[in-house]
Design a protein around this motif. Structure first.
Motif, mmCIF file in Angstrom:
data_model
loop_
_atom_site.group_PDB
_atom_site.id
_atom_site.type_symbol
_atom_site.label_atom_id
_atom_site.label_comp_id
_atom_site.label_asym_id
_atom_site.label_seq_id
_atom_site.Cartn_x
_atom_site.Cartn_y
_atom_site.Cartn_z
ATOM 1 N N ALA A 81 -17.533 30.849 5.271
ATOM 2 C CA ALA A 81 -16.604 30.381 4.246
ATOM 3 C C ALA A 81 -17.182 30.607 2.862
ATOM 4 O O ALA A 81 -18.405 30.577 2.667
ATOM 5 C CB ALA A 81 -16.290 28.898 4.460
ATOM 6 N N CYS A 82 -16.311 30.831 1.914
ATOM 7 C CA CYS A 82 -16.742 31.097 0.543
ATOM 8 C C CYS A 82 -17.499 29.900 -0.010
ATOM 9 O O CYS A 82 -17.068 28.754 0.130
ATOM 10 C CB CYS A 82 -15.514 31.403 -0.321
ATOM 11 N N GLY A 83 -18.626 30.164 -0.622
ATOM 12 C CA GLY A 83 -19.437 29.117 -1.223
ATOM 13 C C GLY A 83 -20.512 28.557 -0.329
ATOM 14 O O GLY A 83 -21.398 27.835 -0.811
ATOM 15 N N MET A 84 -20.486 28.873 0.955
ATOM 16 C CA MET A 84 -21.478 28.322 1.866
ATOM 17 C C MET A 84 -22.879 28.861 1.577
ATOM 18 O O MET A 84 -23.870 28.185 1.828
ATOM 19 C CB MET A 84 -21.103 28.625 3.320
ATOM 20 N N PHE A 85 -22.967 30.085 1.048
ATOM 21 C CA PHE A 85 -24.260 30.669 0.717
ATOM 22 C C PHE A 85 -24.616 30.470 -0.757
ATOM 23 O O PHE A 85 -25.539 31.115 -1.253
ATOM 24 C CB PHE A 85 -24.267 32.152 1.062
ATOM 25 N N GLY A 86 -23.893 29.620 -1.451
ATOM 26 C CA GLY A 86 -24.226 29.318 -2.837
ATOM 27 C C GLY A 86 -23.689 30.302 -3.851
ATOM 28 O O GLY A 86 -24.076 30.232 -5.022
#
Length: 571
Positions: A81-86
């Motif tokens: 999901a978008c944003g999970m990796f910062g």
């Protein structure tokens, strides 16, 4: 997946967004303030599509969760999901292996010692980690390839490590290597310091620099520094002692104090004090695990305390190892003897035979217990002096050939001598306030650092290294240290919470079997399949189906102090 509504002729799009354990990882990263510290030490200008700190954050999360090589990071990020990796969607489009490589270049150029010190101090503040007892050790990381340029050259003004041959702790002398020096604390075995050294660096030359770095982390000099026998050198111990430090180390076998005790114990019985008497850790019906200590009446040459330790299980292991080594050496000697007796042997000279014998004795460390002698055996052959059919008056001449042979015997006296001190080893400390039991207790925490080495090699898969630039390799090892730090913190927080709540075990093993000492790897596996679904119509979100967590997942999150909202969508 697309779903069509025939009444309104509208196409719906159902997207699966993988979360995995990343919300849990992000909680600990935010609690440390890791990205803010990275951003302060690795500033980026406005032209940088993906800031260096965020690019390294992607790599850090990947090492903890996915363990994919750098060239596959873009595929890994797009699977979550978008944003999970910062990083956001725009930064995800610009992420590539070249972007990550440039971020590693900036990390190599930065003051990594100051960065890691700030990170560890932040861990101490936010997690209550103590630095009063620290354990140090090193391991070798093997490399496949020539690495001709990795000879200690300057990269943008900084000295890069030398990837070369050295004493391989992985038993791969055919491969070049780097030295990975790690220090953990006694409170949860949290990594608190890391340093990368040349592949041919001796461990005895690393302790002073490591201790000075640890003094900055601990904020004082009187912390207890525990290391193996490589610390036991005059220069290392004098430097630490004069600066007000405390140390515990294993006295090596070549010290005079060790030899004197092993001679003294042949005719004397020490006044042993039992410290532990507990069941066998592996076999329920095996011999008990008993430990004794004895403080030597005479101090060391440095006037420090010497505590002798005796373990029953270590005694059995050393006895069994001696028997195996003697049996294996005798088998090799017999093979050598058969070669010498053969007609096509090439071992003709005495020097060649002595070299082969010494190699066998050194390989199995049986030079004291096996006595091998080289002898000469005469083989006699009779031939006719003249041609023709032999008769009663035929004359013969005697031909004598000399062949080398070997003979060996077992030195029973040497075996009995060594047996008297089986399972015993000396510990030395300059802290005279510690009791013998406390010295042993502190040293028994040393093997836990081997668990961290095992995790970084097997779980995080630090090798093989798919990089050729030694500067980027050293920076990548720094990211691996941060990944190991995160993993250790999660493990410590969960175990402390279990003790606090009186929980003896959790069903984390396959088939919901109980686990009394959970590791981060098991926790990450528990959340590996967590995902949510997003329903879209004409590119707009209509509804979000949040991740359905099980009761056990909620219990683990509660023990870790993480809200269930961490797995909920923010938009």
């Amino acid at each position: 997946m697309q779903v069509s509504d025939s009444r309104q002729d509208t196409c719906f799009d159902l997207r699966i967004e993988r979360l995995g354990p990343l919300p849990l990882i992000n909680h600990f990263i935010d609690r440390i303030g890791l990205e803010e510290l990275l951003a302060r030490h690795l500033p980026s200008d406005a032209r940088c599509a993906v800031p260096h700190a965020r690019a390294l954050g992607v790599l850090l999360r990947s090492l903890v969760v996915e363990r994919e090589p750098i060239y596959r990071q873009q595929e890994t990020v797009h699977g979550f999901a978008c944003g999970m990796f910062g990083i956001d969607a725009e930064e995800m489009r610009h992420l590539c292996d070249d972007r990550l490589g440039r971020a590693l270049d900036h990390l190599f150029d930065a003051d990594r010692a100051a960065l890691l010190t700030e990170v560890v101090l932040a861990v101490g503040r936010h997690f209550g980690v103590r630095f009063d007892e620290l354990h140090n050790d090193s391991t070798s990381i093997s490399f496949y390839g020539n690495y001709r340029d990795a000879s200690g050259r300057k990269i943008r003004g900084r000295s890069a490590p030398v990837i070369t041959y050295g004493h391989s702790k992985a038993h791969r002398p055919d491969l070049k290597q780097l030295l990975f020096i790690l220090t953990v604390n006694a409170d949860g075995h949290i990594p608190v310091a890391f340093r990368c050294a040349d592949g041919n660096t001796s461990d005895s030359r690393t302790h002073i620099d490591t201790w000075n770095a640890l003094r900055a982390v601990a904020g004082r000099a009187d912390f207890l520094y525990v290391a193996d026998s490589k610390l036991c050198s005059r220069e290392n111990m004098d430097t630490i002692d004069r600066a007000g430090g405390r140390l515990i180390t294993v006295m090596p076998r070549n010290r005079r104090e060790d030899q004197e005790f092993r001679l003294w114990i042949q005719t004397h019985t020490p006044d042993w004090t039992c410290v532990w008497d507990r069941p066998n850790p592996r076999y329920s019906d095996g011999p008990r695990d008993v430990w004794w200590v004895y403080r030597a009446p005479l101090p060391s040459a440095e006037s420090w305390s010497v505590v002798w330790v005796w373990s029953t299980l270590l005694t059995l292991r050393q006895e069994a190892r001696r028997r195996r080594n003697i049996a294996a050496a005798c088998e090799q000697l017999q093979r050598l003897r058969d070669r010498l007796a053969g007609t096509k042997t090439r071992l003709r000279g005495a020097a060649d035979i002595d070299f082969q014998v010494k190699a066998i004795l050194d390989k199995y460390s049986v030079g004291r217990t096996l006595k091998v002698s080289r002898t000469v055996r005469e083989d006699h052959l009779f031939r006719q002096t003249r041609r023709g059919r032999p008769g009663p008056d035929t004359a013969y001449r005697k031909i004598t050939k000399r062949r080398f042979d070997i003979e060996w015997t077992t030195d029973e006296e040497a075996i009995a001598y060594d047996h008297k001190s089986d399972g015993m080893y000396p510990l030395m400390t300059n802290d005279r306030t510690l009791s013998s039991a406390e010295v042993l207790q502190a040293h028994k925490g040393q093997p836990m650092i081997e668990k961290r080495f095992e995790q970084i090699k097997s779980v995080h898969e630090i090798a093989p290294v798919f990089l050729k630039n030694e500067g980027r390799i050293e920076a990548l090892f720094t990211v691996y240290f941060l990944a190991l730090l995160l993993q250790s913190l999660i493990e410590r927080e969960l175990r402390l919470a279990m003790d606090r709540e009186g929980i003896e075990d959790l069903p984390l093993y396959p088939e919901q079997r109980p686990c009394a000492h959970p590791t981060t790897e098991q926790v990450l596996r528990l959340f590996s399949l967590v995902e949510r679904h997003r329903l879209l119509r004409e590119g707009r979100t209509i509804q979000i189906f949040e991740a359905a967590l099980t009761d056990f997942q909620r219990q683990v999150l509660s023990l870790l102090g993480i809200s269930e909202q961490a797995f909920r969508s923010k938009n």
